[in-house]
Design a protein around this motif. Structure first.
Motif, PDB file in Angstrom:
ATOM      1  N   ALA A  40       0.858  -1.184   0.000  1.00 13.49           N
ATOM      2  CA  ALA A  40       0.000   0.000   0.000  1.00 13.49           C
ATOM      3  C   ALA A  40       0.893   1.233   0.000  1.00 13.49           C
ATOM      4  O   ALA A  40       1.979   1.222   0.579  1.00 13.49           O
ATOM      5  N   VAL A  41       0.421   2.276  -0.663  1.00 11.14           N
ATOM      6  CA  VAL A  41       1.180   3.527  -0.761  1.00 11.14           C
ATOM      7  C   VAL A  41       0.267   4.672  -0.331  1.00 11.14           C
ATOM      8  O   VAL A  41      -0.847   4.809  -0.838  1.00 11.14           O
ATOM      9  N   VAL A  42       0.754   5.467   0.606  1.00  6.09           N
ATOM     10  CA  VAL A  42       0.074   6.698   1.017  1.00  6.09           C
ATOM     11  C   VAL A  42       1.105   7.802   0.841  1.00  6.09           C
ATOM     12  O   VAL A  42       2.189   7.740   1.433  1.00  6.09           O
ATOM     13  N   ALA A  43       0.806   8.795   0.003  1.00  7.66           N
ATOM     14  CA  ALA A  43       1.791   9.836  -0.297  1.00  7.66           C
ATOM     15  C   ALA A  43       1.121  11.189  -0.441  1.00  7.66           C
ATOM     16  O   ALA A  43      -0.070  11.281  -0.726  1.00  7.66           O
ATOM     17  N   ASN A  44       1.912  12.230  -0.255  1.00 11.76           N
ATOM     18  CA  ASN A  44       1.442  13.597  -0.435  1.00 11.76           C
ATOM     19  C   ASN A  44       2.616  14.433  -0.922  1.00 11.76           C
ATOM     20  O   ASN A  44       3.714  14.330  -0.395  1.00 11.76           O
ATOM     21  N   GLY A  45       2.368  15.263  -1.921  1.00  9.70           N
ATOM     22  CA  GLY A  45       3.426  16.089  -2.490  1.00  9.70           C
ATOM     23  C   GLY A  45       3.763  17.283  -1.614  1.00  9.70           C
ATOM     24  O   GLY A  45       2.940  17.760  -0.845  1.00  9.70           O
ATOM     25  N   LEU A  46       5.012  17.741  -1.734  1.00 13.94           N
ATOM     26  CA  LEU A  46       5.468  18.965  -1.082  1.00 13.94           C
ATOM     27  C   LEU A  46       5.417  20.085  -2.097  1.00 13.94           C
ATOM     28  O   LEU A  46       5.664  19.860  -3.280  1.00 13.94           O
ATOM     29  N   ARG A  47       5.136  21.280  -1.644  1.00 13.85           N
ATOM     30  CA  ARG A  47       5.102  22.428  -2.548  1.00 13.85           C
ATOM     31  C   ARG A  47       6.002  23.524  -1.989  1.00 13.85           C
ATOM     32  O   ARG A  47       6.091  23.715  -0.780  1.00 13.85           O
ATOM     33  N   CYS A  48       6.632  24.229  -2.895  1.00 11.21           N
ATOM     34  CA  CYS A  48       7.442  25.379  -2.540  1.00 11.21           C
ATOM     35  C   CYS A  48       7.215  26.431  -3.607  1.00 11.21           C
ATOM     36  O   CYS A  48       7.484  26.185  -4.784  1.00 11.21           O
ATOM     37  N   ARG A  49       6.672  27.567  -3.187  1.00  8.04           N
ATOM     38  CA  ARG A  49       6.353  28.634  -4.137  1.00  8.04           C
ATOM     39  C   ARG A  49       5.486  28.115  -5.276  1.00  8.04           C
ATOM     40  O   ARG A  49       5.750  28.343  -6.445  1.00  8.04           O
ATOM     41  N   SER A  50       4.479  27.366  -4.933  1.00 13.54           N
ATOM     42  CA  SER A  50       3.492  26.807  -5.862  1.00 13.54           C
ATOM     43  C   SER A  50       4.069  25.808  -6.849  1.00 13.54           C
ATOM     44  O   SER A  50       3.430  25.473  -7.839  1.00 13.54           O
ATOM     45  N   ALA A  51       5.258  25.294  -6.606  1.00 15.81           N
ATOM     46  CA  ALA A  51       5.856  24.273  -7.472  1.00 15.81           C
ATOM     47  C   ALA A  51       6.076  22.993  -6.658  1.00 15.81           C
ATOM     48  O   ALA A  51       6.269  23.055  -5.443  1.00 15.81           O
ATOM     49  N   GLN A  52       6.038  21.860  -7.325  1.00 16.94           N
ATOM     50  CA  GLN A  52       6.303  20.597  -6.646  1.00 16.94           C
ATOM     51  C   GLN A  52       7.742  20.581  -6.154  1.00 16.94           C
ATOM     52  O   GLN A  52       8.658  20.930  -6.885  1.00 16.94           O
ATOM     53  N   ALA A  53       7.935  20.193  -4.894  1.00 16.86           N
ATOM     54  CA  ALA A  53       9.275  20.174  -4.308  1.00 16.86           C
ATOM     55  C   ALA A  53       9.645  18.806  -3.765  1.00 16.86           C
ATOM     56  O   ALA A  53      10.685  18.641  -3.164  1.00 16.86           O
ATOM     57  N   GLY A  54       8.798  17.827  -3.960  1.00 18.55           N
ATOM     58  CA  GLY A  54       9.098  16.495  -3.456  1.00 18.55           C
ATOM     59  C   GLY A  54       7.843  15.780  -3.009  1.00 18.55           C
ATOM     60  O   GLY A  54       6.726  16.236  -3.260  1.00 18.55           O
ATOM     61  N   CYS A  55       8.055  14.676  -2.326  1.00 16.49           N
ATOM     62  CA  CYS A  55       6.933  13.837  -1.922  1.00 16.49           C
ATOM     63  C   CYS A  55       7.276  13.147  -0.615  1.00 16.49           C
ATOM     64  O   CYS A  55       8.410  12.706  -0.422  1.00 16.49           O
ATOM     65  N   ARG A  56       6.332  13.061   0.278  1.00 21.47           N
ATOM     66  CA  ARG A  56       6.457  12.284   1.514  1.00 21.47           C
ATOM     67  C   ARG A  56       5.512  11.112   1.394  1.00 21.47           C
ATOM     68  O   ARG A  56       4.365  11.281   0.955  1.00 21.47           O
ATOM     69  N   SER A  57       5.985   9.941   1.809  1.00 19.68           N
ATOM     70  CA  SER A  57       5.132   8.762   1.631  1.00 19.68           C
ATOM     71  C   SER A  57       5.361   7.732   2.718  1.00 19.68           C
ATOM     72  O   SER A  57       6.383   7.726   3.391  1.00 19.68           O
ATOM     73  N   VAL A  58       4.371   6.880   2.854  1.00 17.78           N
ATOM     74  CA  VAL A  58       4.453   5.672   3.670  1.00 17.78           C
ATOM     75  C   VAL A  58       4.145   4.524   2.730  1.00 17.78           C
ATOM     76  O   VAL A  58       3.117   4.541   2.044  1.00 17.78           O
ATOM     77  N   ILE A  59       5.042   3.573   2.669  1.00 15.53           N
ATOM     78  CA  ILE A  59       4.843   2.376   1.853  1.00 15.53           C
ATOM     79  C   ILE A  59       4.929   1.195   2.796  1.00 15.53           C
ATOM     80  O   ILE A  59       5.903   1.064   3.548  1.00 15.53           O
ATOM     81  N   GLY A  60       3.905   0.380   2.785  1.00 16.32           N
ATOM     82  CA  GLY A  60       3.892  -0.725   3.729  1.00 16.32           C
ATOM     83  C   GLY A  60       2.912  -1.803   3.333  1.00 16.32           C
ATOM     84  O   GLY A  60       2.432  -1.840   2.193  1.00 16.32           O
ATOM     85  N   PRO A  61       2.605  -2.666   4.269  1.00 17.87           N
ATOM     86  CA  PRO A  61       1.696  -3.777   3.976  1.00 17.87           C
ATOM     87  C   PRO A  61       0.280  -3.269   3.707  1.00 17.87           C
ATOM     88  O   PRO A  61      -0.104  -2.179   4.144  1.00 17.87           O
ATOM     89  N   VAL A  62      -0.476  -4.078   2.998  1.00 13.46           N
ATOM     90  CA  VAL A  62      -1.861  -3.722   2.687  1.00 13.46           C
ATOM     91  C   VAL A  62      -2.663  -3.534   3.969  1.00 13.46           C
ATOM     92  O   VAL A  62      -3.543  -2.681   4.025  1.00 13.46           O
ATOM     93  N   ARG A  63      -2.327  -4.260   5.004  1.00 11.83           N
ATOM     94  CA  ARG A  63      -3.036  -4.143   6.277  1.00 11.83           C
ATOM     95  C   ARG A  63      -2.305  -3.151   7.174  1.00 11.83           C
ATOM     96  O   ARG A  63      -1.547  -3.524   8.046  1.00 11.83           O
ATOM     97  N   MET A  64      -2.508  -1.877   6.901  1.00  8.90           N
ATOM     98  CA  MET A  64      -1.897  -0.831   7.726  1.00  8.90           C
ATOM     99  C   MET A  64      -2.988   0.085   8.276  1.00  8.90           C
ATOM    100  O   MET A  64      -4.137   0.014   7.863  1.00  8.90           O
ATOM    101  N   ASP A  65      -2.613   0.926   9.183  1.00 14.77           N
ATOM    102  CA  ASP A  65      -3.517   1.932   9.748  1.00 14.77           C
ATOM    103  C   ASP A  65      -3.597   3.098   8.754  1.00 14.77           C
ATOM    104  O   ASP A  65      -2.791   4.023   8.803  1.00 14.77           O
ATOM    105  N   TYR A  66      -4.558   3.041   7.848  1.00 19.40           N
ATOM    106  CA  TYR A  66      -4.656   4.054   6.795  1.00 19.40           C
ATOM    107  C   TYR A  66      -4.972   5.434   7.350  1.00 19.40           C
ATOM    108  O   TYR A  66      -4.404   6.423   6.904  1.00 19.40           O
ATOM    109  N   ALA A  67      -5.846   5.509   8.304  1.00 27.19           N
ATOM    110  CA  ALA A  67      -6.186   6.816   8.882  1.00 27.19           C
ATOM    111  C   ALA A  67      -4.945   7.464   9.475  1.00 27.19           C
ATOM    112  O   ALA A  67      -4.671   8.642   9.239  1.00 27.19           O
ATOM    113  N   GLY A  68      -4.170   6.708  10.221  1.00 27.37           N
ATOM    114  CA  GLY A  68      -2.947   7.232  10.809  1.00 27.37           C
ATOM    115  C   GLY A  68      -1.914   7.595   9.758  1.00 27.37           C
ATOM    116  O   GLY A  68      -1.249   8.628   9.854  1.00 27.37           O
TER     117      GLY A  68
END
Length: 91
Positions: A40-68
């Protein structure tokens, strides 16, 4: 070679996450890349001055705490985006 192929696959997944306006969530077979279908992949992009600056993510087993995972990734991306904006404003 296998490790390199997985790295390329992971970068493709994270690039797709950059195009999402909010949190990117793909669970198991929702992942387009076969090598990622057991994860499973949960990710969100970083922005700097309205431009993409990277991505933060959690990659793990399908059975993870999605809300967290969603809250953690969203907050980390927000705080890092703010930090980068502040760093650029000071320079």
């Amino acid at each position: 070679m296998g490790l390199l192929e997985r790295r390329v696959a992971l970068l493709r997944v994270l690039r797709a996450a950059l195009g999402e306006p909010g949190v990117y969530v793909r669970i198991g077979h929702e992942n387009e890349i076969p090598a990622m279908r057991s994860l499973a992949v949960v990710a969100n992009g970083l922005r700097c001055r309205s431009a993409q600056a990277g991505c933060r993510s959690v990659i793990g087993p399908v059975r993870m705490d999605y809300a967290g995972a969603i809250v953690t990734v969203r907050e980390a991306a927000h705080e890092l985006s703010r930090f980068v904006e502040d760093a650029y404003a000071e320079s």
